[in-house]
Every structure is written in C-alpha cells, then in structure tokens.
Design an enzyme around this catalytic site. Structure first.
Site, mmCIF file in Angstrom:
data_model
loop_
_atom_site.group_PDB
_atom_site.id
_atom_site.type_symbol
_atom_site.label_atom_id
_atom_site.label_comp_id
_atom_site.label_asym_id
_atom_site.label_seq_id
_atom_site.Cartn_x
_atom_site.Cartn_y
_atom_site.Cartn_z
ATOM 1 N N GLU A 98 0.909 -1.361 -0.006
ATOM 2 C CA GLU A 98 0.052 -0.112 0.023
ATOM 3 C C GLU A 98 0.967 1.115 0.039
ATOM 4 O OE1 GLU A 98 -3.577 1.642 2.691
ATOM 5 O OE2 GLU A 98 -2.968 -0.177 3.133
ATOM 6 N N ASP A 100 0.143 5.371 0.602
ATOM 7 C CA ASP A 100 -1.022 6.229 0.930
ATOM 8 C C ASP A 100 -0.816 7.523 0.976
ATOM 9 O OD1 ASP A 100 -2.523 4.024 1.902
ATOM 10 O OD2 ASP A 100 -1.911 4.105 3.894
ATOM 11 N N GLU A 102 -3.117 10.321 2.853
ATOM 12 C CA GLU A 102 -4.579 10.537 3.637
ATOM 13 C C GLU A 102 -4.604 12.070 4.094
ATOM 14 O OE1 GLU A 102 -5.706 6.179 5.571
ATOM 15 O OE2 GLU A 102 -4.159 7.289 6.560
#
Length: 280
Positions: A98, A100, A102
């Site tokens: 993953e 990311d 955010e």
C-alpha cells in the site's frame, strides 16, 4: 477520454503503456456509499460525500504494477474534524502492499494534516506527516504517486514531499511484487483522525464533500498474471530526483514536516528502522 496506445520507446524496447486522462466513468468504479459518490460533467469530475450513515469511495478498474498516477483533489472545506479523505494504491490480501495519501480533517481555520505511509507485505509503520503551504479546500491541487522498482516519490503540485527508496540490499521490504489498484475514499475516523480522536465529527455540518478531477495514469496494467509493459516503459520507470527536486524536497521537509517515523526513537526503542540510517 481514456487513451490507450502502444508506444515505441526505443529501437530496442516496445511497451504497452496505459495513459488515461480524466474520464472517471471509463477508469473507475464507485464501490461503496449507496449513491454518495457521483461522476459528473461527462466523467470529468467525481465527488464523494460523507454523512452520519456512510462515507463513499471508488477504485480503478485496472490493477497496476508500477506507474505514475496524478489526481487533482479539493478537500472538505470548513470544519472537517474527524473526516479522512484518501488517495492511495493497495493490493488485496492479508500481506498487502500500500502507498498512502490520507488527508486528516481539522477544525475550521486549522491546517489539514497530510499523512503518508508505505506498507509492504502487510507491514507499515513508516508514517510521515506534513502541513501544506496552501489551503487545500479553496482550489484543486495535484497529488502524485510515482512508483517504480527503485523508489516511491510522493509529490504535491509537482513538488516532491517524500521519497521512499528501495533498500532491499540491507533487508528493507519494498513493494514491487504485488499489483495494486488505485483507491479513493471519504470516511469518518473521529476515533483518531483529529488530535488523536479528541475532536469528534460535527454531523450538523454534513454532508461533507470532497472533489476529484484530472485523473492521469501512466502505468503498467497487470492482467491475467502479466504486465502490459514488456520492458522499461517510460521515463518514470527509472526516474530519480534531480538536484532541483532534491532541494525542493528538503525545503518541504524542513518547513512543513510535522512527523517522521525515522526520528521517533520512543516508538522504536530497539532501534530505528534500517532505512532511517541511509542518506536520502
């Protein structure tokens, strides 16, 4: 409209490269939210909304094994405390990879926190967080993930804010063997998102809305166990940061980084992760 083309990149290498521009209807599926995600303006704009009942999200139709993905996002304005807006890549399974972005909401007038992380084989704990040098709710800004076999570069409006290099040579895991889809979502995380969960979501301000546009994907599509890239597909596949980019990265990290796992000795009492000892 999405453009799929075969590019002859040199006399030696020919690759199939997907270059997609902003037709969300062709490139993504809205996967949850029961109508709270909407594709508008003939596929040029996608909005996600969050209310007390549910958030919403979408994912790419294709999986990718390396690529460069740009997305323009305008974040939830006003009191966004408790909300999280995301843009990330992720593989399936219990040992997932993953990458990311955010965006952690906050009270009106306080800055958003941009949270980044990298997971490999289900293991993360590589967070870096930043404030932004502009209001991300006033206009669209471009957030980019460059992912090639040697590095991951997170960029904002073309300015690199983080580089995660491949240090497999010293035993550091690096995501390079699992294909990932692109995802985006808007959801409630008021148990941790704002001041560690001290500030809760004010549902009287809902529905909250984030907007996405100008998706651009240059990537190797993974399908039926094969990559569309026969060999080195484009400049991004071997891209490094030049001296100008390195200077801009240092500027961001000096002035806007607010958390770096590589300086958190309390969190790692047995010693910082190995990659932290390597020069950037």
């Amino acid at each position: 409209m999405a453009i799929f083309k075969i590019s002859v990149l040199s006399a030696i290498f020919a690759t199939l490269l997907v270059v997609s521009a902003a037709d969300f209807g062709r490139e993504v599926d809205i996967t949850w939210g029961n109508g709270r995600g909407k594709i508008l303006n003939n596929g040029e704009l996608l909005t996600l909304s969050l209310d007390k009942s549910s958030g919403s999200g979408f994912q790419s139709k294709n999986e990718f094994l390396f690529g460069k993905i740009d997305m323009q996002i305008k974040l939830v304005p006003g009191n966004s405390a408790g909300t999280v807006t995301t843009f990330y890549l992720k593989s399936p399974g219990s040992t997932w990879d993953e990458i990311d972005f955010e965006f952690l909401g906050n009270l009106s007038g306080d800055p958003y926190i941009l949270h980044t992380n990298v997971y490999t084989q289900g293991k993360g704990n590589k967070e870096q967080q930043f404030y932004l040098w502009f209001d991300p709710t006033a206009n669209f800004h471009t957030y980019s993930i460059l992912w090639n076999p040697q590095r991951i570069i997170f960029s904002v409006d073309g300015t690199p804010i983080r580089e995660f290099k491949n240090f497999e040579s010293i035993g550091v895991l690096f995501p390079k063997n699992q294909a990932m889809r692109m995802y985006a979502s808007l959801w409630n995380a008021d148990d941790w998102a704002t001041r560690g969960g001290l500030v809760k979501t004010d549902w009287s301000k809902s529905p909250f809305t984030a907007s996405y546009k100008s998706l651009r994907v240059e990537a190797c599509v993974w399908s039926n166990g094969r990559s569309s890239c026969n060999s080195k597909p484009s400049s991004w596949f071997t891209q490094e940061m030049d001296s100008t980019s390195q200077a801009r990265l240092r500027w961001v990290q000096k002035n806007y980084m607010i958390y770096n796992y590589c300086t958190d000795g309390k969190r790692f009492p047995q010693g910082l992760p190995r990659e932290c000892s390597m020069s950037s």
